[in-house]
Enzyme design. Structure first.
Site, PDB file in Angstrom:
ATOM      1  N   LEU A  18      -0.074 -12.404   8.652  1.00 30.13           N
ATOM      2  CA  LEU A  18       1.022 -11.775   7.918  1.00 30.13           C
ATOM      3  C   LEU A  18       2.204 -11.458   8.826  1.00 30.13           C
ATOM      4  O   LEU A  18       3.335 -11.841   8.551  1.00 30.13           O
ATOM      5  CB  LEU A  18       0.536 -10.488   7.232  1.00 30.13           C
ATOM      6  CG  LEU A  18      -0.684 -10.592   6.305  1.00 30.13           C
ATOM      7  CD1 LEU A  18      -1.006  -9.219   5.716  1.00 30.13           C
ATOM      8  CD2 LEU A  18      -0.461 -11.606   5.202  1.00 30.13           C
ATOM      9  N   SER A  66       5.773  -4.030  10.105  1.00 31.60           N
ATOM     10  CA  SER A  66       5.592  -3.264   8.871  1.00 31.60           C
ATOM     11  C   SER A  66       6.489  -3.799   7.758  1.00 31.60           C
ATOM     12  O   SER A  66       6.143  -3.726   6.579  1.00 31.60           O
ATOM     13  CB  SER A  66       5.916  -1.786   9.127  1.00 31.60           C
ATOM     14  OG  SER A  66       5.023  -1.236  10.074  1.00 31.60           O
ATOM     15  N   GLY A  97     -15.674  16.445  29.494  1.00 31.26           N
ATOM     16  CA  GLY A  97     -14.966  16.812  30.711  1.00 31.26           C
ATOM     17  C   GLY A  97     -14.577  15.587  31.518  1.00 31.26           C
ATOM     18  O   GLY A  97     -14.316  14.514  30.965  1.00 31.26           O
ATOM     19  N   GLU A 113      -2.725  -2.349   9.846  1.00 24.82           N
ATOM     20  CA  GLU A 113      -2.834  -2.321   8.378  1.00 24.82           C
ATOM     21  C   GLU A 113      -1.984  -1.192   7.783  1.00 24.82           C
ATOM     22  O   GLU A 113      -2.333  -0.603   6.764  1.00 24.82           O
ATOM     23  CB  GLU A 113      -4.296  -2.189   7.929  1.00 24.82           C
ATOM     24  CG  GLU A 113      -5.224  -3.265   8.447  1.00 24.82           C
ATOM     25  CD  GLU A 113      -4.793  -4.677   8.079  1.00 24.82           C
ATOM     26  OE1 GLU A 113      -3.872  -4.830   7.256  1.00 24.82           O
ATOM     27  OE2 GLU A 113      -5.370  -5.632   8.629  1.00 24.82           O
ATOM     28  N   THR A 117       0.960   1.773   9.485  1.00 23.83           N
ATOM     29  CA  THR A 117       0.925   2.993  10.286  1.00 23.83           C
ATOM     30  C   THR A 117       0.718   4.218   9.398  1.00 23.83           C
ATOM     31  O   THR A 117       0.893   4.165   8.176  1.00 23.83           O
ATOM     32  CB  THR A 117       2.243   3.173  11.055  1.00 23.83           C
ATOM     33  OG1 THR A 117       3.307   3.340  10.100  1.00 23.83           O
ATOM     34  CG2 THR A 117       2.539   1.974  11.945  1.00 23.83           C
TER      35      THR A 117
END
Length: 573
Positions: free
Chosen positions: A176, A183, A416, A440, A442
């Site tokens: 994509l 985005s 720690g 996928e 934000t």
């Protein structure tokens, strides 16, 4: 021998509370599937028992094999050499085991070799896998690609791709995003064009593609010349043949076992999936339901693993003559972690059930259309369920992924200095968690996706009904707190709406969404506390803390905390 399903009492609690009767009945075609396939369930109880057995298998593989290999997978990572990507050796073994167990087509139809399971059950399997190795989930969790082809592709495409998805011979990738379209997918430039015979080809570059070395790719491409927005985009499926060049893999902070690739498509043959121009406005949006859920389940699995590590270390580590588990400050952190973990799981499977119902009602509506029927009541119900799914999936993704970062942070803090060392797995979990609230969509985009439902008070009827209910004992006090939070929400909402300032509304959206989430999740927890004594502790801590957080959210909104944004150029020097 560890089993990551049977050893997780809260996951079993959620499994046993799932109400999937309608979903399973539709999926199993009123249990007619059992007449074709002897292993298909004959009734709802049979189906749930099947799901339980499969989750036990997933839990066994995850607990005894995947978890043991996770450290080596993280160290070795995926390899890139001479234009090809190879998985870490442990990842290869993991995928072989999952394929051998017939787990690579969980949501796909039986006629192609799948298990035909609901999304909620698949998400439970995803959570279990992610607890063992978050990077493996990025490959196992891409079964959605097969589901997309099954849902929107034609029969020839289903027959071409789905059987080998189910056997594990094929893995998939969603291509994509691009260098200038992260985005903002409307900015996609990769082009799709046809030759004189009508064959489609793809040309351009994709970036940040999870599992980009996969055999089969779903590709979002610009099919309409001259367009610049989402209406010019279509969805395509293609094989990764020699025309698809892997230019590089990213050198990432975490999830090293999952290759993230930059791809160049050089006139790659492809097939149109569904209709032209619907790539973004319909198919990607539909895919996002499951993608958001998948990352939410991944975050939940990481959170579970981090909590387990912190709890074990706190009990084993002795300081000042006693286990640090018995130091109140540490105990309190663990209680916060456990409360967050369980409330997140409640929200997760409420969202999963919503998506299951939405998708099965869609199947009924499509079936009616094919038969020339028009069920107005069913159509209206689908609209309502879709609105709810549109709200609860980004809400879950926002809450669970932000929480995973906090839980892993706290888990490392409990360790720690040792937690900062590579020898302890908690540092890997902290690195792996960091991506979950980025990819996928934000967290900021999840707020954008959820705020419409909040502004429209989408759960008003549910909240009204819950407020009329009489809860027993100490739960009555908690219900009064939820009512108080709702008053705070309405007061804050009115303040935002009355300002009639779009920019202010955008900034206040995060606080409004969080306020609404406290109310929704709180009522879910009260219902659980009615049937499980231990859950009263979870509900109590969550709801009391939510009241304090709600007051803070309201102060952020009403005391003009955000007014300095107008002076950003002076402040941000």
């Amino acid at each position: 021998m560890p089993n990551f399903f049977t050893d997780n009492k809260d996951l079993i609690f959620q499994f046993e509370r799932l109400d999937l009767k309608e979903v399973v009945q539709i999926a199993e075609n009123n249990y007619e599937e059992s007449k074709k396939y002897p292993y298909a369930p004959t009734n709802y109880e049979d189906a749930m028992e099947n799901y339980r057995k499969v989750l036990e298998v997933v839990g066994d593989i995850a607990g005894n094999y995947i978890d043991a290999r996770a450290g080596e997978v993280d160290t070795e990572g995926a390899h890139y050499k001479n234009g090809e990507v190879n998985y870490a050796s442990g990842t290869v073994e993991n995928l072989k085991q999952l394929s051998k167990a017939d787990l690579m087509g969980m949501v796909l139809p039986r006629r192609f070799g799948g298990l035909n399971f609901p999304t909620s059950i698949y998400m439970m399997a995803t959570e279990i896998i992610a607890r063992a190795d978050a990077s493996l989930m990025n490959i196992f969790g891409l079964q959605d690609i097969g589901e997309m082809i099954n849902k929107f592709g034609d029969e020839s495409q289903r027959e071409e791709f789905l059987p080998k998805f189910c056997t594990g011979e094929y893995t998939g990738a969603m291509a994509l995003t691009e260098p200038d379209a992260g985005s903002d997918l409307q900015a996609v430039k990769l082009t799709a064009y046809q030759d004189e015979k009508g064959q489609w080809f793809l040309k351009g570059v994709k970036r940040f593609i999870t599992n980009g070395n996969a055999d089969v790719h779903l590709v979002l491409a610009r099919s309409e010349p001259g367009t610049k927005d989402g209406r010019g985009l279509s969805m395509f499926v293609c094989y990764r043949d020699k025309s698809v060049v892997i230019r590089r893999i990213e050198n990432k902070l975490g999830i090293h076992g999952s290759p993230t690739c930059e791809l160049q498509f050089n006139d790659t043959p492809a097939w149109l999936v569904g209709k032209r121009k619907f790539g973004l406005i319909k198919y990607v949006f539909d895919l996002m339901f499951r993608a958001r859920l998948g990352v939410s389940a991944q975050a939940l699995g990481i959170s579970q693993a981090a909590y387990e590590e912190a709890l074990k270390y706190a009990k084993d580590r002795v300081q000042f003559g006693k286990s640090i588990y018995n130091i109140p400050a540490v105990t309190n952190i663990l209680l916060d972690m456990r409360t967050t973990l369980e409330t997140n799981r409640t929200l997760m499977y409420a969202a999963g059930t919503a998506v299951d119902i939405k998708e099965k009602l869609e199947e009924l509506v499509e079936k009616n259309k094919a038969e020339g029927k028009n069920d107005t009541e069913l159509n209206e119900r689908l609209k309502s369920v879709t609105k709810f799914a549109n709200f609860v999936t980004p809400l879950a993704k926002y809450i669970l992924t932000e929480s995973a970062n906090k839980i892993t942070y706290d888990a490392l803090q409990i360790h720690g200095g040792t937690g900062y060392m590579k020898e302890f797995r908690v540092e890997r979990l902290a690195r792996d968690a960091r991506i979950t609230n980025i990819y996928e969509g934000t967290s900021q985009l999840q707020i954008v996706a959820a705020i419409g439902g909040v502004l429209g008070d989408i759960l008003k009827d549910m909240f009204d009904k819950k407020e009329k209910k009489e809860y027993p004992g100490g739960l009555a006090r908690l219900s009064e707190i939820l009512k108080e939070i709702r008053v705070i929400f309405y007061d804050s909402l009115k303040y935002v709406v009355d300002k009639k300032d779009v920019s202010f509304q955008d900034i206040a959206a995060k606080d409004l969404v969080e306020l609404y989430s406290y109310i929704y999740t709180g009522w879910l927890l009260l219902d659980e506390a009615e049937v499980n004594e231990r859950k009263k502790f979870i509900a109590n801590r969550y709801i009391i803390e939510s009241l304090a957080n709600a007051r803070k959210n309201a102060e952020n909104i009403k005391n003009e905390l955000f007014s300095d944004i107008l002076h950003a150029d002076k402040i941000l020097i």
